[in-house]
Design a protein around this motif. Structure first.
Motif, PDB file in Angstrom:
ATOM      1  N   LEU A 184       0.832  -1.208   0.000  1.00 30.11           N
ATOM      2  CA  LEU A 184       0.000   0.000   0.000  1.00 30.11           C
ATOM      3  C   LEU A 184       0.867   1.257   0.000  1.00 30.11           C
ATOM      4  N   LEU A 185       1.936   1.246   0.782  1.00 36.41           N
ATOM      5  CA  LEU A 185       2.805   2.429   0.850  1.00 36.41           C
ATOM      6  C   LEU A 185       3.543   2.645  -0.467  1.00 36.41           C
ATOM      7  N   LEU A 186       3.967   1.565  -1.108  1.00 32.32           N
ATOM      8  CA  LEU A 186       4.609   1.703  -2.412  1.00 32.32           C
ATOM      9  C   LEU A 186       3.610   2.196  -3.454  1.00 32.32           C
ATOM     10  N   GLU A 187       2.368   1.743  -3.354  1.00 40.06           N
ATOM     11  CA  GLU A 187       1.337   2.257  -4.256  1.00 40.06           C
ATOM     12  C   GLU A 187       1.143   3.759  -4.036  1.00 40.06           C
ATOM     13  N   ALA A 188       1.295   4.196  -2.783  1.00 40.52           N
ATOM     14  CA  ALA A 188       1.185   5.625  -2.490  1.00 40.52           C
ATOM     15  C   ALA A 188       2.280   6.407  -3.207  1.00 40.52           C
ATOM     16  N   THR A 189       3.499   5.862  -3.262  1.00 39.13           N
ATOM     17  CA  THR A 189       4.564   6.564  -3.985  1.00 39.13           C
ATOM     18  C   THR A 189       4.261   6.599  -5.484  1.00 39.13           C
ATOM     19  N   LEU A 190       3.635   5.538  -5.992  1.00 36.62           N
ATOM     20  CA  LEU A 190       3.253   5.500  -7.406  1.00 36.62           C
ATOM     21  C   LEU A 190       2.215   6.586  -7.696  1.00 36.62           C
ATOM     22  N   VAL A 191       1.274   6.758  -6.766  1.00 35.58           N
ATOM     23  CA  VAL A 191       0.257   7.800  -6.898  1.00 35.58           C
ATOM     24  C   VAL A 191       0.896   9.184  -6.856  1.00 35.58           C
ATOM     25  N   GLU A 192       1.851   9.383  -5.949  1.00 36.51           N
ATOM     26  CA  GLU A 192       2.522  10.680  -5.851  1.00 36.51           C
ATOM     27  C   GLU A 192       3.306  10.995  -7.125  1.00 36.51           C
ATOM     28  N   LEU A 193       3.936   9.995  -7.709  1.00 42.04           N
ATOM     29  CA  LEU A 193       4.651  10.213  -8.962  1.00 42.04           C
ATOM     30  C   LEU A 193       3.681  10.577 -10.083  1.00 42.04           C
TER      31      LEU A 193
END
Length: 531
Positions: free
Chosen positions: A151-160
């Protein structure tokens, strides 16, 4: 329904729909259900069945129509909710997508939505709607006490995707990609970082993935090169990840991962990981022809070309399968997993030369620390050589495998069984099989080897219980079943022997079937004893 001509026609169509469903033809079932719906629109359960068959058939328009009818009638079931959410995402209707995502569910549906889907889909909806801090949904869903790296890595994908690279890199430094799901998301983040010009951060994340990754080439990790930057692509990659995980659940229904995989495909079928997951979901659901059609004739990445080769082989065209497998394994740096799959296809196609080429390439790729895998490759090569050139040519390969894996049950079993069935140094061969069985007494193949070795050495009282155990472990293994039948005959259990032989004949290849037919007619002789 009243007994009218219309109701009779509707009943006939319903029967045709059920027969088509049972035959694994969802498109035909859906067509018949449309007839039922037009003739008897109020018949309970028809819309739900239409939705299920539309999902299996991949007919998005029919699935959307059935889902909307169910939703409007108050039947807000999960598959309808997911299809309508996908439809809203496809239309970039962020308000509708959020509304459907928050729709009323039964308790099980709420759990699925809240835990697996809502945080990610809401985050990607926010990216599309250009809302502030879209990653907040994902960060809130990963409690500090028990962080969920995927979930946290998906959050970085969303931020990018929201063009907040500095925030993404800062968050990335706090995350460890440990489990398989988080590693797959991390590979997407690597691609997105490179697309954003953040090569240093991408290099660092790749090193952390390599440290966490277990041995072996996961097919999905070989398809990680496509960045995710839009709401549709983001939702598709996440739903495919869920479908893949659900498909790996033992004894799970194939309909559930297919639902998620279809949803992912309807959002972004150009994503190779989505295509791979949907292909496997279709195969698990008994739709191999649809899976083959999904891969099509276009240029595919090597791992999908190899998957197509396997499906072509299963469809009965080994020559075409070999051509595809060789294309998939053409590159000098072909991953080991693809070389192994190439060898398996070649062996199934009885192309011994191609199989030997694959094994030699695989062996050449191994290093000093790869002794177990090198031993396994030598066993595979020896098995091939035994079939084509005989014992004398295979023995050096077997000896090399034993030196590399003197305590490996698989190596011991193969070496001992291959020798004892040719009556080569029977005492030493039997000891190797016994040693293998002592290490893996629950392995049906090794149990069968030991039981058959006891048959060949006259120890029938010990052989029969072992072969019965092996047969319970692999009841559809024709070799094991024939061995048990032969042991029963030698032990004087003639009725049991014939019963078991008939069972073996149902799954036997041509040579074995001929041998069993002779045994059923004449009884067991030295000429018809199993190899």
């Amino acid at each position: 329904m009243a007994a009218t001509d219309g109701s009779a026609e509707a009943l006939d169509a319903f029967v045709r729909a059920r027969l088509a469903e049972e035959a694994g033809n969802p498109a035909a079932s859906l067509s018949a259900l449309r007839t039922v719906s037009s003739l008897a629109p109020g018949l309970p359960g028809v819309r739900g069945r239409m939705l299920e068959q539309a999902i299996q058939a991949g007919d998005f328009d029919a699935a959307r129509s059935a889902a909307a009818a169910l939703w409007d009638s108050g039947d807000r079931r999960f598959d309808a909710q997911l299809v309508l959410t996908v439809d809203a995402l496809r239309r970039s209707d962020w308000k509708a997508a959020r509304t459907y995502l928050a729709g009323q569910q039964d308790k099980a549906g709420v759990d699925v939505i809240a835990r697996l889907i809502a945080p990610t889909i809401n985050a990607w909806i926010d990216v599309g709607a250009r809302a502030k801090r879209p990653e907040r949904h994902l960060i809130a869903a990963s409690p500090a006490a028990r962080p969920e790296p995927a979930l946290l890595l998906e959050a970085t994908l969303v931020e990018l995707a929201a063009r907040r690279g500095d925030d993404a890199v800062a968050l990335l430094d706090t995350i460890k990609p440990t489990d398989r799901s988080s590693q797959l998301v991390a590979l997407r983040v690597v691609s997105a970082l490179r697309a954003a010009g953040r090569d240093d951060a991408a290099d660092g994340l790749e090193r952390r993935i390599a440290l966490a990754r277990s041995e072996g080439d996961d097919p999905l990790t070989l398809l990680s090169g496509q960045p995710v930057a839009t709401p549709r692509a983001g939702a598709a990659h996440w739903l495919a990840l869920l479908a893949d995980g659900l498909g790996r659940t033992p004894h799970g229904s194939p309909a559930v991962p297919l639902l998620f995989a279809r949803a992912a495909g309807w959002l972004n079928e150009e994503d190779w990981q989505v295509r791979a997951v949907l292909t496997d979901a279709l195969v698990r659901n008994g739709q191999a022809a649809d899976a083959l059609a999904l891969l099509g004739d276009e240029a595919l990445p090597p791992v999908l070309t190899m998957r197509r080769a396997e499906l072509v082989a299963d469809a009965g065209d080994p020559a075409a399968a070999i051509v595809l497998a060789e294309r998939a394994a053409a590159a000098e740096d072909t991953p080991r997993s693809l070389l192994l799959r190439y060898a398996d296809i070649a062996r199934e196609a009885a192309d011994d030369a191609a199989a030997e080429r694959a094994y030699r390439r695989l062996e050449a790729s191994l290093g000093v620390g790869d002794a177990p895998l090198r031993a396994a490759v030598l066993v595979a090569r020896a098995d091939l050589v035994l079939r084509t050139q005989g014992w004398d040519a295979a023995e050096p390969l077997i000896d090399r495998a034993l030196k590399l894996g003197p305590d490996d049950p698989m190596v011991l079993n193969f070496a001992g069984y291959s020798a004892i069935e040719r009556r080569r140094d029977v005492d030493a061969s039997l000891k190797m099989i016994e040693a293998a069985w002592a290490k893996e007494p629950q392995n049906p193949s090794i149990t069968d080897s030991l039981g058959w070795a006891y048959v060949l050495t006259g120890r029938l009282d010990e052989a029969v219980p072992l072969l019965e155990k092996a047969q319970r472990g692999e009841p559809e293994n024709a070799v094991i079943v024939e061995h048990l039948g032969d042991a029963y005959w030698k032990a004087g259990h003639r009725f049991s022997a014939r019963y078991v032989w008939r069972a073996a004949a149902l799954v036997a290849d041509a040579d074995m079937a001929t041998r069993i037919e002779t045994k059923l007619r004449d009884g067991l002789t030295a000429a018809t004893l199993a190899p």
